[in-house]
Motif scaffolding. Structure first.
Motif, PDB file in Angstrom:
ATOM      1  N   ARG A   7       1.831   8.659 -34.451  1.00  0.00           N
ATOM      2  CA  ARG A   7       0.573   9.274 -34.893  1.00  0.00           C
ATOM      3  C   ARG A   7      -0.333   8.247 -35.573  1.00  0.00           C
ATOM      4  NH1 ARG A   7       3.324  14.119 -38.105  1.00  0.00           N
ATOM      5  NH2 ARG A   7       4.698  12.349 -38.522  1.00  0.00           N
ATOM      6  N   GLY A   8       0.272   7.372 -36.379  1.00  0.00           N
ATOM      7  CA  GLY A   8      -0.519   6.311 -36.999  1.00  0.00           C
ATOM      8  C   GLY A   8      -1.060   5.342 -35.965  1.00  0.00           C
ATOM      9  N   ILE A   9      -0.240   5.033 -34.955  1.00  0.00           N
ATOM     10  CA  ILE A   9      -0.681   4.132 -33.888  1.00  0.00           C
ATOM     11  C   ILE A   9      -1.825   4.753 -33.101  1.00  0.00           C
ATOM     12  CG2 ILE A   9       0.016   3.103 -31.694  1.00  0.00           C
ATOM     13  CD1 ILE A   9       2.801   2.667 -32.933  1.00  0.00           C
ATOM     14  N   ALA A  10      -1.688   6.041 -32.749  1.00  0.00           N
ATOM     15  CA  ALA A  10      -2.748   6.713 -31.991  1.00  0.00           C
ATOM     16  C   ALA A  10      -4.041   6.765 -32.791  1.00  0.00           C
ATOM     17  CB  ALA A  10      -2.294   8.134 -31.621  1.00  0.00           C
ATOM     18  N   THR A  11      -3.944   7.016 -34.091  1.00  0.00           N
ATOM     19  CA  THR A  11      -5.141   7.061 -34.938  1.00  0.00           C
ATOM     20  C   THR A  11      -5.833   5.705 -34.976  1.00  0.00           C
ATOM     21  OG1 THR A  11      -4.204   8.803 -36.332  1.00  0.00           O
ATOM     22  CG2 THR A  11      -5.972   7.482 -37.280  1.00  0.00           C
ATOM     23  N   THR A  12      -5.064   4.649 -35.180  1.00  0.00           N
ATOM     24  CA  THR A  12      -5.649   3.312 -35.285  1.00  0.00           C
ATOM     25  C   THR A  12      -6.296   2.881 -33.981  1.00  0.00           C
ATOM     26  OG1 THR A  12      -3.779   2.805 -36.741  1.00  0.00           O
ATOM     27  CG2 THR A  12      -5.218   0.992 -36.161  1.00  0.00           C
ATOM     28  N   VAL A  13      -5.616   3.105 -32.865  1.00  0.00           N
ATOM     29  CA  VAL A  13      -6.175   2.743 -31.560  1.00  0.00           C
ATOM     30  C   VAL A  13      -7.462   3.518 -31.297  1.00  0.00           C
ATOM     31  CG1 VAL A  13      -5.797   2.876 -29.069  1.00  0.00           C
ATOM     32  CG2 VAL A  13      -3.981   2.021 -30.552  1.00  0.00           C
ATOM     33  N   GLY A  14      -7.453   4.800 -31.624  1.00  0.00           N
ATOM     34  CA  GLY A  14      -8.649   5.610 -31.406  1.00  0.00           C
ATOM     35  C   GLY A  14      -9.829   5.124 -32.219  1.00  0.00           C
ATOM     36  N   VAL A  15      -9.600   4.818 -33.496  1.00  0.00           N
ATOM     37  CA  VAL A  15     -10.702   4.337 -34.348  1.00  0.00           C
ATOM     38  C   VAL A  15     -11.175   2.970 -33.874  1.00  0.00           C
ATOM     39  CG1 VAL A  15     -11.280   3.562 -36.686  1.00  0.00           C
ATOM     40  CG2 VAL A  15     -10.018   5.700 -36.348  1.00  0.00           C
ATOM     41  N   ASN A  16     -10.232   2.076 -33.554  1.00  0.00           N
ATOM     42  CA  ASN A  16     -10.599   0.723 -33.133  1.00  0.00           C
ATOM     43  C   ASN A  16     -11.420   0.697 -31.854  1.00  0.00           C
ATOM     44  OD1 ASN A  16      -7.658  -0.989 -34.379  1.00  0.00           O
ATOM     45  ND2 ASN A  16      -9.712  -1.016 -35.180  1.00  0.00           N
ATOM     46  N   ALA A  69     -16.380  -4.983 -31.839  1.00  0.00           N
ATOM     47  CA  ALA A  69     -15.694  -4.659 -30.586  1.00  0.00           C
ATOM     48  C   ALA A  69     -14.271  -5.192 -30.494  1.00  0.00           C
ATOM     49  CB  ALA A  69     -16.506  -5.176 -29.400  1.00  0.00           C
ATOM     50  N   ALA A  70     -13.826  -5.955 -31.486  1.00  0.00           N
ATOM     51  CA  ALA A  70     -12.457  -6.482 -31.440  1.00  0.00           C
ATOM     52  C   ALA A  70     -11.823  -6.346 -32.821  1.00  0.00           C
ATOM     53  CB  ALA A  70     -12.463  -7.947 -31.005  1.00  0.00           C
ATOM     54  N   PRO A  71     -10.667  -5.693 -32.923  1.00  0.00           N
ATOM     55  CA  PRO A  71      -9.987  -5.548 -34.215  1.00  0.00           C
ATOM     56  C   PRO A  71      -9.325  -6.847 -34.658  1.00  0.00           C
ATOM     57  CG  PRO A  71      -8.691  -4.548 -32.471  1.00  0.00           C
ATOM     58  CD  PRO A  71      -9.982  -4.980 -31.841  1.00  0.00           C
ATOM     59  N   CYS A  72      -9.190  -6.987 -35.963  1.00  0.00           N
ATOM     60  CA  CYS A  72      -8.638  -8.209 -36.551  1.00  0.00           C
ATOM     61  C   CYS A  72      -7.174  -8.396 -36.156  1.00  0.00           C
ATOM     62  CB  CYS A  72      -8.758  -8.142 -38.063  1.00  0.00           C
ATOM     63  SG  CYS A  72      -8.243  -9.639 -38.925  1.00  0.00           S
ATOM     64  N   VAL A 128      -5.090  -8.858 -41.318  1.00  0.00           N
ATOM     65  CA  VAL A 128      -4.558  -7.528 -41.607  1.00  0.00           C
ATOM     66  C   VAL A 128      -3.147  -7.594 -42.195  1.00  0.00           C
ATOM     67  CG1 VAL A 128      -5.961  -6.265 -39.956  1.00  0.00           C
ATOM     68  CG2 VAL A 128      -3.844  -7.301 -39.194  1.00  0.00           C
ATOM     69  N   PHE A 129      -2.419  -8.674 -41.928  1.00  0.00           N
ATOM     70  CA  PHE A 129      -1.102  -8.816 -42.557  1.00  0.00           C
ATOM     71  C   PHE A 129      -1.246  -8.947 -44.072  1.00  0.00           C
ATOM     72  CE2 PHE A 129      -0.222 -10.445 -38.232  1.00  0.00           C
ATOM     73  CZ  PHE A 129       0.789  -9.568 -37.882  1.00  0.00           C
ATOM     74  N   VAL A 130      -2.308  -9.625 -44.500  1.00  0.00           N
ATOM     75  CA  VAL A 130      -2.570  -9.758 -45.938  1.00  0.00           C
ATOM     76  C   VAL A 130      -2.929  -8.406 -46.530  1.00  0.00           C
ATOM     77  CG1 VAL A 130      -3.957 -10.936 -47.677  1.00  0.00           C
ATOM     78  CG2 VAL A 130      -3.374 -12.111 -45.547  1.00  0.00           C
ATOM     79  N   TRP A 131      -3.870  -7.695 -45.871  1.00  0.00           N
ATOM     80  CA  TRP A 131      -4.288  -6.391 -46.408  1.00  0.00           C
ATOM     81  C   TRP A 131      -3.108  -5.419 -46.427  1.00  0.00           C
ATOM     82  CZ3 TRP A 131      -7.723  -9.157 -47.907  1.00  0.00           C
ATOM     83  CH2 TRP A 131      -8.687  -9.790 -47.134  1.00  0.00           C
ATOM     84  N   SER A 132      -2.315  -5.408 -45.368  1.00  0.00           N
ATOM     85  CA  SER A 132      -1.161  -4.514 -45.316  1.00  0.00           C
ATOM     86  C   SER A 132      -0.188  -4.808 -46.454  1.00  0.00           C
ATOM     87  CB  SER A 132      -0.460  -4.660 -43.960  1.00  0.00           C
ATOM     88  OG  SER A 132       0.714  -3.864 -43.908  1.00  0.00           O
ATOM     89  N   ASN A 133       0.038  -6.071 -46.722  1.00  0.00           N
ATOM     90  CA  ASN A 133       0.947  -6.447 -47.801  1.00  0.00           C
ATOM     91  C   ASN A 133       0.417  -5.979 -49.150  1.00  0.00           C
ATOM     92  OD1 ASN A 133       3.332  -8.167 -48.717  1.00  0.00           O
ATOM     93  ND2 ASN A 133       1.668  -9.108 -49.869  1.00  0.00           N
ATOM     94  N   ILE A 150      -6.612  -1.853 -40.600  1.00  0.00           N
ATOM     95  CA  ILE A 150      -6.745  -2.385 -39.233  1.00  0.00           C
ATOM     96  C   ILE A 150      -7.928  -1.722 -38.537  1.00  0.00           C
ATOM     97  CG2 ILE A 150      -5.623  -2.570 -36.977  1.00  0.00           C
ATOM     98  CD1 ILE A 150      -2.921  -2.575 -38.475  1.00  0.00           C
ATOM     99  N   GLY A 151      -8.138  -0.421 -38.811  1.00  0.00           N
ATOM    100  CA  GLY A 151      -9.249   0.284 -38.202  1.00  0.00           C
ATOM    101  C   GLY A 151     -10.601  -0.224 -38.640  1.00  0.00           C
TER     102      GLY A 151
END
Length: 340
Positions: free
Chosen positions: A73-82, A123-126, A130-135, A285-286
């Motif tokens: 569900r998180g993957i689908a949300t991120t892909v959709g927003v991106n 048009a292109a996600p980072c 994002v590894f820094v932000w996720s951490n 990521i979005g």
């Protein structure tokens, strides 16, 4: 959080000022650093990004990547927003602010070019930061790696068609060397290095040895983040001083786009019952952008001195401070999120 981490926003502000002043005081040095590129990928920045993300990648056990499917569900949300929201929302914001509200105050011959640069940026996600932000939001590292890898695969297929549709161009010159080199530099090689390092640390001292290694590397990672800010603002200090009004106007749709897409992804994850440790990196990521690819494409399509190139550079300048503010919002809202 320690004193250094707690006042990270203050250090970021100081590094922005230091970078601008250093760029004015030492233009030769920063010009030399700016020309150290391969396929429009700046090598000094790449080294600093390595220092930032390798400690985060040390936390990842590749054997656990098979569990990423549980976060569908998180993957689908991120892909959709991106891919279904962000490029189109930026096109709308670019038309509203640059094409309409700010038009009287901008060079008339650069309006379309500015809007093109904004679209390229969205048009292109980072891929790396994002590894820094996720951490920083205690995000699930396996989800982050899996999502970034998936976005890279989608980007190879979807970037040119999406940009071509929004810019009305029949064919887009995608700088494949930049795209592939960035993925190799920021994903493939750091993952390999981190996994070899992880195995060595576990072999020497077990989980406790790995924890000691991570604690030692923590300050280096944040220091590299601040050094990246000094370098980026030093490289673009002249632009900021020369065109502050234009840069401020270009920043408005970028800022709105970041907060809108981060908020949308965060809210959708909450509605879908996604764990906070996945929703945080999903929102980040979005919202973030692959600025190396955007800058390279803008230069290839419109030229180095174009408004499109300047618009993508503005994205580079505000990326770190703005994403840190999103990190702050995500962390402060955890109790609200988990009540849902």
């Amino acid at each position: 959080m320690g004193l250094f981490e707690r006042y990270l926003t203050l250090w970021v502000a100081l590094c922005i000022v230091v970078g601008i002043l250093a760029g004015q005081a030492l233009p030769g040095l920063f010009q030399w650093l700016g020309t150290a590129t391969v396929a429009e990928v700046n090598l000094p920045v790449a080294i600093l990004v390595w220092l930032m993300i390798v400690p985060m990648l040390l936390k990842i056990d590749l054997a656990a990547l098979g569990q990423v499917g549980a976060h569908w569900r998180g993957i689908a949300t991120t892909v959709g927003v991106n891919w279904l929201v962000k490029p189109f929302s930026m096109a709308l914001l670019g038309w509203l602010f640059i094409g309409l509200l700010f038009r009287p105050y901008l060079p008339a011959d650069q309006i379309d070019s500015y809007m093109a640069g904004l679209i390229l940026l969205a048009a292109a996600p980072c891929t790396a930061m994002v590894f820094v932000w996720s951490n920083l939001v205690d995000g699930e590292p396996h989800f982050t790696l899996g999502q970034v890898a998936l976005n890279d695969l989608i980007m190879i297929v979807a970037f040119a068609p999406v940009v071509g549709l929004l810019l009305g161009l029949s064919s887009i010159l995608v700088p494949w060397d930049t795209l592939l080199l960035s993925v190799g530099l920021y994903i493939v090689v750091p993952v390999i290095v981190a996994q070899l390092w992880r195995r060595a640390a576990l072999a020497r001292g077990g989980p406790a040895g790995l924890d000691r290694t991570l604690r030692r590397l923590g300050p280096w990672s944040l220091s590299a983040l601040l050094a990246t800010l000094v370098l980026l603002f030093g490289l673009q200090g002249e632009q900021i001083v020369r065109q502050p009004t234009v840069i401020a106007m270009l920043a408005v749709p970028i800022l709105i786009q970041v907060y809108f897409n981060a908020g949308l992804a965060y809210w959708l994850n909450r509605r879908l019952g996604v764990a906070w440790c996945v929703a945080g990196p999903s929102a980040l990521i979005g919202a973030s952008n692959f600025f190396e690819l955007a800058v390279a494409t803008a230069i290839a399509l419109f030229g180095f001195q174009s408004g499109a190139a300047l618009a993508t550079v503005v994205g580079v300048l505000i990326e770190v401070p703005v994403m840190l503010s999103v990190v702050h919002i995500v962390r402060r809202s955890r109790a609200w999120y988990e009540r849902g």
